[in-house]
Design a protein around this motif. Structure first.
Motif, PDB file in Angstrom:
ATOM      1  N   GLU A 174      26.687  68.637  21.647  1.00 45.91           N
ATOM      2  CA  GLU A 174      25.572  67.701  21.842  1.00 45.91           C
ATOM      3  C   GLU A 174      25.871  66.712  22.972  1.00 45.91           C
ATOM      4  O   GLU A 174      24.987  66.391  23.776  1.00 45.91           O
ATOM      5  N   ARG A 175      27.100  66.254  23.068  1.00 43.65           N
ATOM      6  CA  ARG A 175      27.479  65.356  24.159  1.00 43.65           C
ATOM      7  C   ARG A 175      27.379  66.072  25.497  1.00 43.65           C
ATOM      8  O   ARG A 175      26.919  65.495  26.492  1.00 43.65           O
ATOM      9  N   ARG A 176      27.802  67.324  25.543  1.00 42.70           N
ATOM     10  CA  ARG A 176      27.728  68.113  26.772  1.00 42.70           C
ATOM     11  C   ARG A 176      26.278  68.307  27.199  1.00 42.70           C
ATOM     12  O   ARG A 176      25.935  68.155  28.378  1.00 42.70           O
ATOM     13  N   ILE A 177      25.399  68.622  26.254  1.00 43.56           N
ATOM     14  CA  ILE A 177      23.975  68.802  26.561  1.00 43.56           C
ATOM     15  C   ILE A 177      23.376  67.486  27.050  1.00 43.56           C
ATOM     16  O   ILE A 177      22.598  67.458  28.015  1.00 43.56           O
ATOM     17  N   GLY A 178      23.738  66.391  26.435  1.00 45.43           N
ATOM     18  CA  GLY A 178      23.259  65.078  26.867  1.00 45.43           C
ATOM     19  C   GLY A 178      23.713  64.741  28.277  1.00 45.43           C
ATOM     20  O   GLY A 178      22.941  64.225  29.079  1.00 45.43           O
ATOM     21  N   LEU A 179      24.964  65.034  28.573  1.00 46.90           N
ATOM     22  CA  LEU A 179      25.490  64.784  29.909  1.00 46.90           C
ATOM     23  C   LEU A 179      24.782  65.656  30.943  1.00 46.90           C
ATOM     24  O   LEU A 179      24.426  65.181  32.025  1.00 46.90           O
ATOM     25  N   LEU A 180      24.558  66.920  30.618  1.00 46.69           N
ATOM     26  CA  LEU A 180      23.842  67.810  31.538  1.00 46.69           C
ATOM     27  C   LEU A 180      22.399  67.351  31.746  1.00 46.69           C
ATOM     28  O   LEU A 180      21.871  67.428  32.856  1.00 46.69           O
ATOM     29  N   ALA A 181      21.753  66.879  30.693  1.00 39.34           N
ATOM     30  CA  ALA A 181      20.383  66.376  30.825  1.00 39.34           C
ATOM     31  C   ALA A 181      20.353  65.134  31.711  1.00 39.34           C
ATOM     32  O   ALA A 181      19.468  64.986  32.563  1.00 39.34           O
ATOM     33  N   LEU A 182      21.315  64.247  31.532  1.00 40.04           N
ATOM     34  CA  LEU A 182      21.392  63.054  32.361  1.00 40.04           C
ATOM     35  C   LEU A 182      21.662  63.412  33.818  1.00 40.04           C
ATOM     36  O   LEU A 182      21.015  62.885  34.733  1.00 40.04           O
ATOM     37  N   LEU A 183      22.568  64.326  34.050  1.00 38.78           N
ATOM     38  CA  LEU A 183      22.882  64.772  35.402  1.00 38.78           C
ATOM     39  C   LEU A 183      21.668  65.444  36.045  1.00 38.78           C
ATOM     40  O   LEU A 183      21.354  65.209  37.209  1.00 38.78           O
ATOM     41  N   GLY A 184      20.962  66.268  35.280  1.00 36.01           N
ATOM     42  CA  GLY A 184      19.754  66.916  35.793  1.00 36.01           C
ATOM     43  C   GLY A 184      18.676  65.915  36.152  1.00 36.01           C
ATOM     44  O   GLY A 184      17.978  66.056  37.162  1.00 36.01           O
ATOM     45  N   THR A 185      18.545  64.858  35.356  1.00 37.04           N
ATOM     46  CA  THR A 185      17.566  63.816  35.637  1.00 37.04           C
ATOM     47  C   THR A 185      17.901  63.094  36.932  1.00 37.04           C
ATOM     48  O   THR A 185      17.017  62.836  37.754  1.00 37.04           O
ATOM     49  N   VAL A 186      19.167  62.785  37.137  1.00 34.35           N
ATOM     50  CA  VAL A 186      19.588  62.107  38.363  1.00 34.35           C
ATOM     51  C   VAL A 186      19.337  63.002  39.577  1.00 34.35           C
ATOM     52  O   VAL A 186      18.793  62.550  40.592  1.00 34.35           O
ATOM     53  N   VAL A 187      19.700  64.261  39.481  1.00 39.51           N
ATOM     54  CA  VAL A 187      19.506  65.189  40.599  1.00 39.51           C
ATOM     55  C   VAL A 187      18.019  65.355  40.905  1.00 39.51           C
ATOM     56  O   VAL A 187      17.605  65.327  42.067  1.00 39.51           O
ATOM     57  N   THR A 202      15.573  63.238  40.262  1.00 38.73           N
ATOM     58  CA  THR A 202      15.069  61.985  40.825  1.00 38.73           C
ATOM     59  C   THR A 202      15.439  61.859  42.299  1.00 38.73           C
ATOM     60  O   THR A 202      14.600  61.496  43.130  1.00 38.73           O
ATOM     61  N   LEU A 203      16.681  62.167  42.629  1.00 38.17           N
ATOM     62  CA  LEU A 203      17.114  62.088  44.024  1.00 38.17           C
ATOM     63  C   LEU A 203      16.376  63.108  44.884  1.00 38.17           C
ATOM     64  O   LEU A 203      15.996  62.811  46.018  1.00 38.17           O
ATOM     65  N   ALA A 204      16.148  64.307  44.369  1.00 37.71           N
ATOM     66  CA  ALA A 204      15.421  65.325  45.122  1.00 37.71           C
ATOM     67  C   ALA A 204      13.987  64.896  45.383  1.00 37.71           C
ATOM     68  O   ALA A 204      13.450  65.100  46.480  1.00 37.71           O
ATOM     69  N   ILE A 205      13.352  64.287  44.412  1.00 39.67           N
ATOM     70  CA  ILE A 205      11.979  63.811  44.595  1.00 39.67           C
ATOM     71  C   ILE A 205      11.946  62.692  45.630  1.00 39.67           C
ATOM     72  O   ILE A 205      11.036  62.642  46.470  1.00 39.67           O
ATOM     73  N   MET A 206      12.924  61.797  45.589  1.00 35.18           N
ATOM     74  CA  MET A 206      12.967  60.711  46.572  1.00 35.18           C
ATOM     75  C   MET A 206      13.139  61.254  47.992  1.00 35.18           C
ATOM     76  O   MET A 206      12.488  60.779  48.926  1.00 35.18           O
ATOM     77  N   VAL A 207      13.986  62.249  48.166  1.00 36.24           N
ATOM     78  CA  VAL A 207      14.205  62.843  49.484  1.00 36.24           C
ATOM     79  C   VAL A 207      12.947  63.570  49.946  1.00 36.24           C
ATOM     80  O   VAL A 207      12.519  63.430  51.097  1.00 36.24           O
ATOM     81  N   ALA A 208      12.319  64.342  49.063  1.00 30.54           N
ATOM     82  CA  ALA A 208      11.112  65.076  49.435  1.00 30.54           C
ATOM     83  C   ALA A 208       9.968  64.123  49.765  1.00 30.54           C
ATOM     84  O   ALA A 208       9.207  64.361  50.704  1.00 30.54           O
ATOM     85  N   GLU A 209       9.852  63.042  49.027  1.00 27.77           N
ATOM     86  CA  GLU A 209       8.799  62.059  49.278  1.00 27.77           C
ATOM     87  C   GLU A 209       8.975  61.435  50.654  1.00 27.77           C
ATOM     88  O   GLU A 209       8.021  61.231  51.390  1.00 27.77           O
ATOM     89  N   ARG A 210      10.211  61.149  51.006  1.00 32.64           N
ATOM     90  CA  ARG A 210      10.490  60.557  52.317  1.00 32.64           C
ATOM     91  C   ARG A 210      10.274  61.575  53.428  1.00 32.64           C
ATOM     92  O   ARG A 210       9.799  61.213  54.511  1.00 32.64           O
TER      93      ARG A 210
END
Length: 66
Positions: A12-25, A27-35
């Motif tokens: 469960e901790r591993r899945i949570g960490l992967l979900a958090l990492l996926g959210t960060v990635v 978000t950053l991809a959307i910010m780059v594409a928007e720019r």
């Protein structure tokens, strides 16, 4: 082995960490594409001073326009 009970299992901790990492990635991809695909604003998009147009007065509230 741990004697103290944990709130979450290792999986469960591993899945949570992967979900958090996926959210960060994502978000950053959307910010780059928007720019990258934002429309050009010309002279108004830069930090350069705006051009003064002749015979144009700044907007004023009606109570101060007289």
């Amino acid at each position: 082995m741990r004697n103290k009970p944990s709130l979450f299992t290792a999986a469960e901790r591993r899945i949570g960490l992967l979900a958090l990492l996926g959210t960060v990635v994502l978000t950053l991809a959307i910010m780059v594409a928007e720019r990258a695909f934002a429309p050009s604003l010309g002279i108004y998009g830069s930090s350069a001073p705006t051009l003064q147009m002749p015979d144009v007065v700044d907007a004023q509230p009606l109570s101060r326009a007289a």
